[in-house]
Design a protein around this motif. Structure first.
Motif: not given
Length: 365
Positions: A219, A174, A273, A176, A253
């Motif tokens: 991430s 995912n 998110t 970030l 996220n």
């Protein structure tokens, strides 16, 4: 039945030769994927010269930190006829967007459930990205020079993303965004993911590899083995590990580690998110831990009007660079060393729509 994700099974084990083989076999996909990203970069205000410089910087970082992957990428360029910096830019697409301080709705929602009775973890995630890059998806199986077999879901030209290896280590992914993300391109997070798949057999191995990279973007990698799982949040300011709570490990996220969360750059006004994470915590329940992966995927069939766009659909009224869609749904079986990929979001999953990417004898089923 839905369309299947394009697939490639490498036969070469030497990195440069493997890259040349993929580059030649997937030439059109590579060219179209770079063209799509070039349009995305332009829409976010990046000049082509900036993209070229970022791509070249990424190649230097990759070559120093993971020489075998640098050689593989150089082989892709040779096999496809694309300039090497374009392959560097594809692998560093997260870093290039971070350098431009891009924010947005995406991306993905990941769930891992540990039944706690000796049963392997049960996983599922959506992969959300721009609908105009739907054609970039690739399922790829390969064997490294050391004999490690890897199956990964990625994009044309990008060395890895979500996947599993024949040691039974799986990886979810995912994006970030953190205030420490910077303009000086570091080791791409996608390259970190692939090196973990190539080399790690334990979660501790994965963390050690991740900590050794100089990063410029953020991430979270959710590492799954038969014995457990943990989320490894990555950003230039540091690396944090998160462990399951009550048998669940969830991530969307935004940063969950309290220290790293203080530098969070994603806000509720641009991203769902927080809503997606809250919905998973409150409503996931037994369905996310179901033995059947199709049932787990259907548990993610939640749309914005139900409280959270876990299953995302593009709003065609928006410009292309602002549209998001659940382009794929994925599940990892660490016991069988296999990755299952569905082309599309959870609301289109059925029992027949999965392809299985195996690290065993047959590459795909």
């Amino acid at each position: 039945m839905n369309a299947l994700v394009p697939r490639h099974a490498s036969t070469e084990t030497e990195p440069a030769a493997r890259g040349r083989e993929l580059g030649a076999a997937c030439r059109d996909g590579l060219r179209e994927t770079f063209a799509g990203y070039a349009r995305l970069f332009t829409a976010h205000g990046l000049h082509p010269h900036q993209v070229r410089d970022h791509g070249a910087a990424a190649l230097a970082e990759i070559g120093a930190w993971a020489p075998s992957l640098g050689a593989e990428i150089a082989g892709m360029a040779e096999g496809s006829g694309l300039p090497a910096w374009q392959l560097g830019a594809l692998n560093a697409r997260t870093e290039i967007l971070a350098a431009a301080a891009v924010t947005g709705e995406g991306e993905c929602s990941t769930s891992v459930v540990l039944p706690g009775d000796g049963t392997p973890p049960r996983t599922v995630q959506t992969w959300d990205w721009h609908d105009v890059l739907r054609g970039a998806m690739l399922a790829w199986t390969l064997t490294t020079g050391t004999g490690r077999r890897v199956a990964t879901f990625t994009e044309f030209g990008v060395v890895g993303k979500i996947g599993v290896n024949d040691a039974g280590l799986g990886l979810h992914f995912n994006v970030l965004r953190h205030r420490s993300d910077g303009a000086e391109i570091g080791v791409p997070v996608h390259v970190v993911a692939r090196r973990i798949l190539d080399e790690a057999t334990t979660a501790d191995d994965a963390v050690r590899i991740a900590r050794s990279a100089r990063l410029s973007a953020s991430s979270v990698l959710t590492v799954v083995t038969r014995d457990g799982a943990r989320c490894v949040e990555l950003c230039p300011a540091g690396v944090a590990e998160l462990h399951p709570e009550n048998g669940f490990l969830l991530h969307t996220n935004h940063f969950l580690d309290p220290s790293l969360a203080s530098g969070e750059r994603t806000t509720a006004d641009v991203s769902s998110t927080l809503d997606r994470y809250a919905w998973l915590r409150e409503h996931g329940g037994a369905a996310l831990g179901a033995e059947d992966r199709t049932e787990r995927a259907r548990a993610l069939c939640v749309h914005r009007d139900s409280g959270a766009p876990i299953c995302a659909h593009a709003d065609l009224a928006l410009p292309a660079h602002e549209r998001w869609e659940s382009l794929a749904t994925l599940s990892i079986d660490v016991a069988a060393h296999s990755l299952h990929v569905h082309h599309g979001g959870p609301c289109t999953v059925d029992e027949r729509s999965w392809i299985t990417c195996s690290t065993g004898g047959g590459a795909f089923a």
